[in-house]
Design a protein around this motif. Structure first.
Motif, PDB file in Angstrom:
ATOM      1  N   UNK A   1       0.805  -1.101   0.307  1.00 12.30           N
ATOM      2  CA  UNK A   1      -0.200  -0.049   0.391  1.00 12.30           C
ATOM      3  C   UNK A   1       0.642   0.740  -0.247  1.00 12.30           C
ATOM      4  N   UNK A   2       1.498   1.370   0.722  1.00  9.47           N
ATOM      5  CA  UNK A   2       2.531   2.392   0.615  1.00  9.47           C
ATOM      6  C   UNK A   2       3.647   2.543  -0.113  1.00  9.47           C
ATOM      7  N   UNK A   3       3.906   1.069  -1.119  1.00 11.20           N
ATOM      8  CA  UNK A   3       4.700   2.191  -2.243  1.00 11.20           C
ATOM      9  C   UNK A   3       3.700   2.292  -3.238  1.00 11.20           C
TER      10      UNK A   3
ATOM     11  N   UNK B   1       0.864   6.232   6.233  1.00 14.94           N
ATOM     12  CA  UNK B   1      -0.019   5.953   7.216  1.00 14.94           C
ATOM     13  C   UNK B   1       0.158   4.379   7.404  1.00 14.94           C
ATOM     14  N   UNK B   2       0.489   3.742   5.923  1.00 11.43           N
ATOM     15  CA  UNK B   2       0.281   2.961   6.038  1.00 11.43           C
ATOM     16  C   UNK B   2       2.055   2.214   6.036  1.00 11.43           C
ATOM     17  N   UNK B   3       2.818   2.820   5.931  1.00 11.84           N
ATOM     18  CA  UNK B   3       3.979   2.620   6.784  1.00 11.84           C
ATOM     19  C   UNK B   3       4.452   2.699   7.486  1.00 11.84           C
ATOM     20  N   UNK B   4       4.046   3.496   8.899  1.00  6.59           N
ATOM     21  CA  UNK B   4       3.188   3.306   9.720  1.00  6.59           C
ATOM     22  C   UNK B   4       2.513   1.959   9.985  1.00  6.59           C
TER      23      UNK B   4
ATOM     24  N   UNK C   1       8.163   4.372  16.366  1.00  2.00           N
ATOM     25  CA  UNK C   1       9.218   3.621  15.082  1.00  2.00           C
ATOM     26  C   UNK C   1       9.472   4.576  14.345  1.00  2.00           C
ATOM     27  N   UNK C   2       9.003   5.009  13.184  1.00  2.00           N
ATOM     28  CA  UNK C   2       8.654   6.083  12.532  1.00  2.00           C
ATOM     29  C   UNK C   2       9.686   7.196  13.238  1.00  2.00           C
ATOM     30  N   UNK C   3       9.880   7.622  13.986  1.00  2.00           N
ATOM     31  CA  UNK C   3      10.875   8.607  14.461  1.00  2.00           C
ATOM     32  C   UNK C   3      12.397   7.767  14.792  1.00  2.00           C
ATOM     33  N   UNK C   4      12.371   6.998  14.887  1.00  2.00           N
ATOM     34  CA  UNK C   4      13.085   5.819  15.089  1.00  2.00           C
ATOM     35  C   UNK C   4      13.974   5.432  13.511  1.00  2.00           C
ATOM     36  N   UNK C   5      13.461   5.223  12.332  1.00  2.00           N
ATOM     37  CA  UNK C   5      13.953   5.579  10.848  1.00  2.00           C
ATOM     38  C   UNK C   5      14.439   6.771  10.670  1.00  2.00           C
ATOM     39  N   UNK C   6      14.367   7.948  11.389  1.00  2.00           N
ATOM     40  CA  UNK C   6      14.928   9.239  10.910  1.00  2.00           C
ATOM     41  C   UNK C   6      15.658   9.614  11.276  1.00  2.00           C
ATOM     42  N   UNK C   7      16.768   8.446  12.206  1.00  2.00           N
ATOM     43  CA  UNK C   7      17.920   8.685  13.093  1.00  2.00           C
ATOM     44  C   UNK C   7      19.028   8.349  12.639  1.00  2.00           C
ATOM     45  N   UNK C   8      18.909   7.851  12.020  1.00  5.27           N
ATOM     46  CA  UNK C   8      20.273   7.687  10.765  1.00  5.27           C
ATOM     47  C   UNK C   8      20.459   8.024   9.021  1.00  5.27           C
ATOM     48  N   UNK C   9      19.985   9.519   9.346  1.00  2.00           N
ATOM     49  CA  UNK C   9      19.458   9.574   7.481  1.00  2.00           C
ATOM     50  C   UNK C   9      20.989  10.110   7.036  1.00  2.00           C
ATOM     51  N   UNK C  10      22.018   9.653   7.861  1.00  2.00           N
ATOM     52  CA  UNK C  10      23.255  10.278   6.843  1.00  2.00           C
ATOM     53  C   UNK C  10      24.612   9.156   5.895  1.00  2.00           C
TER      54      UNK C  10
ATOM     55  N   UNK D   1      16.137   7.792   4.330  1.00  2.00           N
ATOM     56  CA  UNK D   1      16.323   9.255   3.740  1.00  2.00           C
ATOM     57  C   UNK D   1      14.572   8.943   3.218  1.00  2.00           C
ATOM     58  N   UNK D   2      14.276   7.827   3.090  1.00  2.00           N
ATOM     59  CA  UNK D   2      12.796   6.965   1.949  1.00  2.00           C
ATOM     60  C   UNK D   2      11.432   7.482   3.305  1.00  2.00           C
ATOM     61  N   UNK D   3      11.695   7.632   4.935  1.00  2.00           N
ATOM     62  CA  UNK D   3      10.938   7.717   5.699  1.00  2.00           C
ATOM     63  C   UNK D   3      10.617   9.697   6.019  1.00  2.00           C
ATOM     64  N   UNK D   4      11.783  10.396   5.818  1.00  2.00           N
ATOM     65  CA  UNK D   4      12.211  11.510   5.470  1.00  2.00           C
ATOM     66  C   UNK D   4      11.125  12.214   4.263  1.00  2.00           C
ATOM     67  N   UNK D   5      11.848  11.572   2.882  1.00  2.00           N
ATOM     68  CA  UNK D   5      11.041  12.325   2.138  1.00  2.00           C
ATOM     69  C   UNK D   5      10.079  12.066   1.470  1.00  2.00           C
TER      70      UNK D   5
END
Length: 280
Positions: free
Chosen positions: A8-10, A51-54, A62-71, A77-81
């Protein structure tokens, strides 16, 4: 298969991005048209996708944790974008309905949505090609994701803006959809056959795809058949532009093609056989 949320997300996000691209192109051709329905669909799909990704992550934090390694993480990067694109799409729809006279803001949001959207699709593809899944590792994933965005975006734009578009667009947009899915098939089919010539995991992926031969055949029958059916009203040139018969044919073709794309994305996830580690 337990990857329904990712499916659903993609699909939703790629369709939303494609819609934004065609809205932007449409506004370049028709300054006086609003394409409000397409904007609302793009916003709705982007929200549904995020929402489907959540749901896939299991809990909102967990969504916030997925942004912890942008470098170094394409998943971050996918989650942020994806979140940024959703924000732009929702804001654009809001402005279209409640501040349509703000032409400058409308233009900035459209082009920003296109730019962020195209990079988002790239990041989505990178997430999968960086995984140790032979069926995903290659240009086929990039082609699949981008052509899906183009095909579904053009399809949504055509269906939602049928009455606003002229006869030339009724012919051009189905042709764009057809070209996109033909490219999708031209890359995907040879790549699937080539898997059997590689390592053990790739051969297992090839076997899994072979076992799903009937499903894959149905996928291409629906995708290519639906795209071809979209062209039928323009080829026949029967009735007047915007007639109920032409619109009805387009709606049926759109539904057929969409079902085919959903089956195709199901096959994409069902072919997940890793060589040593899973998706990271």
């Amino acid at each position: 298969m337990d990857e329904t949320a990712l499916l659903i997300f993609t699909l939703c996000l790629q369709a939303a991005i494609g819609s934004m691209i065609f809205i932007t192109l449409g506004k370049q051709l028709y300054k006086d048209k609003q394409f409000k329905v397409a904007a609302l669909i793009s916003a709705g799909l982007s929200v549904a996708g995020v929402l489907a990704s959540f749901v896939h992550l299991g809990q909102p934090f967990s969504a916030l944790n997925s942004l912890s390694n942008l470098g170094s993480s394409w998943l971050s990067k996918e989650a942020l974008l994806a979140g940024i694109f959703m924000g732009i799409a929702v804001l654009y729809a809001f402005v279209q309905y409640y501040r349509p006279e703000s032409q400058g803001l409308n233009t900035v949001l459209r082009w920003a949505g296109c730019a962020v959207g195209l990079v988002t699709v790239f990041s989505m593809a990178k997430v999968y090609t960086m995984a140790s899944v032979p069926a995903w590792d290659g240009m086929n994933t990039f082609v699949d994701f981008y052509t899906t965005a183009i095909a579904l975006g053009a399809l949504i734009f055509l269906v939602s803006g049928f009455k606003e578009l002229n006869e030339a667009n009724h012919r051009l947009l189905p042709f764009i959809v057809l070209v996109a899915v033909v490219i999708q098939a031209a890359v995907a089919v040879p790549y699937a056959f080539s898997l059997g010539q590689n390592g053990m995991a790739a051969q297992e992926s090839a076997k899994a795809l072979s076992d799903m031969g009937v499903v894959i055949a149905l996928k291409w029958l629906l995708i290519l058949g639906g795209a071809g059916l979209l062209l039928w009203p323009a080829i026949e040139k029967s009735g007047t532009t915007g007639s109920k018969s032409a619109a009805g044919m387009i709606y049926v073709a759109a539904a057929i093609l969409l079902i085919g794309e959903i089956i195709g994305r199901y096959v994409f996830y069902a072919s997940m056989i890793t060589s040593h580690i899973g998706l990271t």
